[in-house]
Motif scaffolding. Structure first.
Motif, mmCIF file in Angstrom:
data_model
loop_
_atom_site.group_PDB
_atom_site.id
_atom_site.type_symbol
_atom_site.label_atom_id
_atom_site.label_comp_id
_atom_site.label_asym_id
_atom_site.label_seq_id
_atom_site.Cartn_x
_atom_site.Cartn_y
_atom_site.Cartn_z
ATOM 1 N N GLY A 61 -8.770 5.354 -6.763
ATOM 2 C CA GLY A 61 -8.258 4.007 -6.551
ATOM 3 C C GLY A 61 -7.620 3.836 -5.188
ATOM 4 O O GLY A 61 -7.614 2.737 -4.621
ATOM 5 N N GLN A 62 -7.092 4.927 -4.633
ATOM 6 C CA GLN A 62 -6.531 4.877 -3.286
ATOM 7 C C GLN A 62 -7.614 4.508 -2.263
ATOM 8 O O GLN A 62 -7.378 3.707 -1.360
ATOM 9 N N TYR A 84 1.472 7.244 -6.389
ATOM 10 C CA TYR A 84 0.477 8.276 -6.699
ATOM 11 C C TYR A 84 1.031 9.673 -6.415
ATOM 12 O O TYR A 84 0.893 10.590 -7.227
ATOM 13 N N TRP A 101 2.143 1.868 -3.454
ATOM 14 C CA TRP A 101 1.032 2.355 -4.269
ATOM 15 C C TRP A 101 0.743 3.825 -3.958
ATOM 16 O O TRP A 101 0.549 4.649 -4.838
ATOM 17 N N TYR A 102 0.727 4.175 -2.681
ATOM 18 C CA TYR A 102 0.446 5.545 -2.262
ATOM 19 C C TYR A 102 1.538 6.500 -2.740
ATOM 20 O O TYR A 102 1.252 7.550 -3.309
ATOM 21 N N LEU A 152 -10.480 -2.362 0.111
ATOM 22 C CA LEU A 152 -10.119 -3.739 -0.235
ATOM 23 C C LEU A 152 -9.174 -4.330 0.808
ATOM 24 O O LEU A 152 -9.372 -5.467 1.261
ATOM 25 N N ILE A 153 -8.174 -3.575 1.217
ATOM 26 C CA ILE A 153 -7.239 -4.061 2.229
ATOM 27 C C ILE A 153 -7.972 -4.313 3.545
ATOM 28 O O ILE A 153 -7.721 -5.318 4.222
ATOM 29 N N PHE A 209 0.823 -1.205 0.000
ATOM 30 C CA PHE A 209 0.000 0.000 0.000
ATOM 31 C C PHE A 209 0.858 1.256 0.000
ATOM 32 O O PHE A 209 0.535 2.222 -0.691
ATOM 33 N N VAL A 249 -10.474 2.904 -2.954
ATOM 34 C CA VAL A 249 -10.885 1.532 -3.244
ATOM 35 C C VAL A 249 -9.883 0.551 -2.635
ATOM 36 O O VAL A 249 -10.265 -0.455 -2.021
ATOM 37 N N THR A 250 -8.601 0.851 -2.792
ATOM 38 C CA THR A 250 -7.564 -0.008 -2.242
ATOM 39 C C THR A 250 -7.657 -0.084 -0.722
ATOM 40 O O THR A 250 -7.497 -1.160 -0.138
ATOM 41 N N THR A 251 -7.928 1.025 -0.079
ATOM 42 C CA THR A 251 -8.059 1.038 1.374
ATOM 43 C C THR A 251 -9.204 0.134 1.827
ATOM 44 O O THR A 251 -9.046 -0.659 2.759
#
Length: 96
Positions: free
Chosen positions: A60-61, A32, A28-29, A67-68, A25, A63-65
């Motif tokens: 997407g950040q 961005y 990914w962050y 999802l995690i 994460f 959404v990723t949060t």
């Protein structure tokens, strides 16, 4: 109890999920953030209408949060909580 094999396994399973997920994460962050700073042309490119890559990746950040969070809850319910409960019962003298 902290030195017991059961606790060591619990801690190992927890770390095997949390550390890689945290690293992924953060990469990914920061990707961005770096794209926002150094690839402004790309981030400002319109994909459709007024929607840009920057907006898509930014959303997407979120959404990723979520999802995690979902993955961690599922992992904890299946892997961590049953082992932690068994350790708790053993500590309290209720182990079968």
């Amino acid at each position: 109890m902290q030195a017991s094999p059961e606790f060591q396994e619990l801690r190992s399973r927890f770390r095997s999920f949390v550390f890689p997920m945290t690293i992924a994460f953060l990469v990914w962050y920061f990707l961005y953030v770096l794209l926002s700073i150094y690839a402004t042309g790309f981030m400002g490119t319109k994909v459709f209408g007024n929607i840009t890559w920057g907006l898509i990746i930014g959303l997407g950040q979120f959404v990723t949060t979520f999802l995690i969070t979902f993955l961690y809850i599922r992992f904890a319910n299946r892997q961590i909580d049953p082992r932690a409960e068994a350790i708790r019962l053993e500590l309290e003298g209720e182990a079968a």
